[in-house]
Design a protein around this motif. Structure first.
Motif, PDB file in Angstrom:
ATOM      1  N   PHE A 129       0.836  -1.198   0.000  1.00 23.02           N
ATOM      2  CA  PHE A 129       0.000   0.000   0.000  1.00 23.02           C
ATOM      3  C   PHE A 129       0.876   1.254   0.000  1.00 23.02           C
ATOM      4  N   CYS A 133       1.436   4.379  -2.960  1.00 21.80           N
ATOM      5  CA  CYS A 133       1.418   5.820  -2.705  1.00 21.80           C
ATOM      6  C   CYS A 133       2.726   6.500  -3.094  1.00 21.80           C
ATOM      7  N   LEU A 152      -3.992   6.195   5.457  1.00 26.00           N
ATOM      8  CA  LEU A 152      -5.038   6.666   4.539  1.00 26.00           C
ATOM      9  C   LEU A 152      -4.813   8.098   4.072  1.00 26.00           C
ATOM     10  N   GLN A 155      -3.394   8.261   0.522  1.00 30.15           N
ATOM     11  CA  GLN A 155      -4.049   7.581  -0.598  1.00 30.15           C
ATOM     12  C   GLN A 155      -4.289   8.473  -1.801  1.00 30.15           C
ATOM     13  N   LEU A 185     -11.398   4.291   1.945  1.00 33.58           N
ATOM     14  CA  LEU A 185     -10.993   4.009   0.567  1.00 33.58           C
ATOM     15  C   LEU A 185     -12.159   3.854  -0.397  1.00 33.58           C
ATOM     16  N   ASN A 188     -12.037   5.947  -3.543  1.00 35.98           N
ATOM     17  CA  ASN A 188     -10.811   5.944  -4.334  1.00 35.98           C
ATOM     18  C   ASN A 188     -10.997   4.992  -5.514  1.00 35.98           C
TER      19      ASN A 188
END
Length: 232
Positions: A129, A133, A152, A155, A185, A188
């Motif tokens: 993750f 990013c 988060l 993101q 999320l 997104n």
């Protein structure tokens, strides 16, 4: 099928090892397998071998090399699980991302300039993750990534396809964290989450007591389809 080879750091001031498995013919793309807290152990190497059989060149960098190179631990052995958990606070995750960037660079060359996907597990799921990013990889998959709720705020930087596998009974990723991930999320467009009801952390490991065959086959099939779509 594979072997450890050296990879230059981004600053070219040191080298770390990565397990590399190559396909029989020309690689259609590269996949980086990001370790759990147990190092580049047999299970991680098997995942690389599987990707090589599917036509990808696969890299698994030894991200703990600054702590102790070539750590290999078994989560089914209590003492080794304790040892693995003790490594977590010693690991500099920002440096780990830089080492993943260096691995992306090497893997892209090995794939003839093609695309590079990243797939990680546990700590590696978190790093996948973070890499979505912060790096120029082309597709990202995280299995039971820990502490993603605390990431988060980054993101907005995700611009490439990203998929997360979330077991709902994960004792390291509690329901409140899972809720924060889903809510944070949901808007997104680059991120897809898959829940696995009643399953715990580590369900997709290649071997050992944590594996759930049916769920592992389902999740790994989704990952294979995801990479086939986004790394072509």
């Amino acid at each position: 099928m594979g072997a450890f080879i050296p990879v230059d750091t981004l600053d070219s001031d040191a080298q770390f090892d990565a397990y590399v498995a190559k396909p029989e013919g020309e690689a259609k793309a590269a996949i980086i397998v990001i370790q759990e807290i147990f190092g580049v152990n047999e299970g991680i190497r098997r995942k690389c071998d599987g990707w090589a059989k599917a036509g990808y060149v696969a890299y698994a960098p030894d991200l703990f090399w600054r702590i102790d190179p070539h750590i290999e631990l078994d989560p089914d052995v209590p003492d080794e699980m304790d040892q693995a958990l003790a490594l977590m606070p010693k690991f500099n995750q920002d440096q780990g991302i830089r080492d993943l960037e260096a691995t992306i660079k090497a893997a892209r060359v090995a794939a003839g300039g093609g695309k590079v996907g990243l797939v990680g597990y546990c700590l590696g799921g978190r790093l996948a993750f973070m890499a979505a990013c912060r790096t120029d990889g082309d597709a990202f998959v995280g299995y039971y990534g820990v502490g993603i709720d605390g990431l988060l705020g980054e993101q907005h930087a995700i611009g490439k396809p990203t998929m997360l596998h979330v077991p709902t009974a994960d004792h390291f990723v509690t329901p409140d964290v899972q809720k924060a991930m889903h809510e944070g999320l949901k808007d997104n467009v680059h991120v897809t989450l898959h829940d696995y009801e009643g399953l715990d952390h580590g369900f997709a490991t290649e071997m050992g007591q944590r594996r759930n065959d049916a769920a592992a086959v389902l999740a790994d099939g989704r990952t294979a389809d995801f990479f086939a779509e986004h790394l072509s």
